[in-house]
Design an enzyme around this catalytic site. Structure first.
Site, PDB file in Angstrom:
ATOM      1  N   ASP A 108       0.823  -1.214   0.000  1.00  0.00           N
ATOM      2  CA  ASP A 108       0.000   0.000   0.000  1.00  0.00           C
ATOM      3  C   ASP A 108       0.855   1.261   0.000  1.00  0.00           C
ATOM      4  OD1 ASP A 108       0.952  -0.366   2.612  1.00  0.00           O
ATOM      5  OD2 ASP A 108      -1.012  -0.863   3.426  1.00  0.00           O
ATOM      6  N   ASP A 136      -7.487  -2.962  14.176  1.00  0.00           N
ATOM      7  CA  ASP A 136      -8.856  -3.207  13.722  1.00  0.00           C
ATOM      8  C   ASP A 136      -8.939  -4.437  12.796  1.00  0.00           C
ATOM      9  OD1 ASP A 136      -7.648  -2.294  11.413  1.00  0.00           O
ATOM     10  OD2 ASP A 136      -9.028  -0.626  11.078  1.00  0.00           O
ATOM     11  N   HIS A 193      -7.097  -4.901  10.046  1.00  0.00           N
ATOM     12  CA  HIS A 193      -6.796  -4.675   8.630  1.00  0.00           C
ATOM     13  C   HIS A 193      -5.497  -5.369   8.217  1.00  0.00           C
ATOM     14  CE1 HIS A 193      -4.567  -0.612   9.536  1.00  0.00           C
ATOM     15  NE2 HIS A 193      -3.705  -1.599   9.504  1.00  0.00           N
ATOM     16  N   GLU A 202      -9.583  -2.121   5.309  1.00  0.00           N
ATOM     17  CA  GLU A 202     -10.208  -1.820   6.596  1.00  0.00           C
ATOM     18  C   GLU A 202     -11.478  -2.659   6.783  1.00  0.00           C
ATOM     19  OE1 GLU A 202      -8.530  -0.251   8.619  1.00  0.00           O
ATOM     20  OE2 GLU A 202      -7.796   1.701   7.957  1.00  0.00           O
TER      21      GLU A 202
HETATM   22  P1  PGA Z   1       2.161  -1.739  12.927  1.00  0.00           P
HETATM   23  O1  PGA Z   1       1.009  -1.640  11.842  1.00  0.00           O
HETATM   24  O2  PGA Z   1       3.080  -2.817  12.477  1.00  0.00           O
HETATM   25  O3  PGA Z   1       2.805  -0.384  12.908  1.00  0.00           O
HETATM   26  O4  PGA Z   1       1.469  -2.064  14.227  1.00  0.00           O
HETATM   27  C1  PGA Z   1       0.495  -2.817  11.331  1.00  0.00           C
HETATM   28  C2  PGA Z   1      -0.591  -2.515  10.346  1.00  0.00           C
HETATM   29  O5  PGA Z   1      -1.285  -1.494  10.505  1.00  0.00           O
HETATM   30  O6  PGA Z   1      -0.745  -3.290   9.404  1.00  0.00           O
END
Ligand code: PGA
Length: 236
Positions: free
Chosen positions: A67, A136, A138, A143
């Protein structure tokens, strides 16, 4: 589904790096699906170390990232292109022409998604897709919602994601509200999936993804349907 638990973040990172390194050693022109966020940083650190020790050659590898924020140029310090350069690309012998991320500055993000899916298709899909997971649920920036979206597509970031990512920006107001994310089609099309989660704050969403109902409200739960997925959890 293979679920592995590690006592520490570094143990998990080392194991994840060994899996990715073995993919590249077995197939020197492998296509690696890569992720940003704080979780994969340790994995990249070990991959860089292996490269510097002379045991890992990226010269024929292609990378495709999950992304990119919409509206941040490549040169912005919080762009995911910059993140990848800082944590991996500039430290190994990847060919810069074979490192791909969605173009967050594309005029038409929907068309950019279609272009990116076509690129992944032409590459034959990813040999391994590395994933973090959001609080969450994702994966990429897919999302929670009412459906699993197949195509690479623009998304409005969840308020909880904006809040979680604000730590990297001067203020929450500066976090982009939109991103382009690889969709579930390309993620599920990976030959192998490796999801990493670290810390007790991620435990509930990790367990829901691994063992709960397969629902788009928990996007990572779709991975239960993938034939070769490893989910790693670091306790601390
Ligand atoms: P993080 O993010 O590794 O910074 O916790 C993970 C994500 O949002 O996929």
């Amino acid at each position: 589904m293979n679920i592995q638990t590690f006592p520490s973040y570094d143990d998990m990172s080392l194991h994840a790096a060994q899996i990715i390194a073995n993919v590249v050693r077995t197939k020197p022109d492998a296509v690696l699906g890569l992720a940003t966020g704080s979780t994969p940083i340790g994995t990249y650190r070990h991959l860089v170390r292996m490269h510097k020790e002379g045991t890992l050659d990226f010269s024929r590898v292609t990378t495709v990232n999950l992304d990119e924020y919409i509206g941040l140029p490549d040169t912005h310090e919080q762009s995911y292109r910059r993140f990848m350069e800082e944590h991996l690309f500039q430290h190994v012998n990847l060919d810069p022409a074979r490192t791909f991320l969605p173009d967050g500055m594309a005029e038409d993000p929907v068309a950019e998604g279609a272009r990116y899916d076509e690129l992944i298709r032409r590459l034959g899909g990813t040999d391994i897709q590395l994933l973090g997971i959001g609080y969450d649920g994702h994966i990429g920036f897919n999302e929670p919602g009412d459906v699993f979206v197949k195509a690479t597509h623009p998304v409005d970031l969840d308020p909880s994601t904006i809040q979680a990512n604000a730590r990297f920006f001067a203020s929450e107001a500066e976090v982009p509200r939109r991103a382009i994310t690889m969709g579930m089609g390309a993620i599920m099309g990976a030959h192998r999936v490796l999801l990493l989660a670290s810390g007790q704050g991620k435990k509930a969403v990790f367990d829901a993804s691994a063992n709960g109902p397969i629902v788009p409200q928990v996007p990572a739960s779709i991975l239960q349907l993938h034939p070769d997925v490893t989910m790693m959890f670091a306790e601390g």
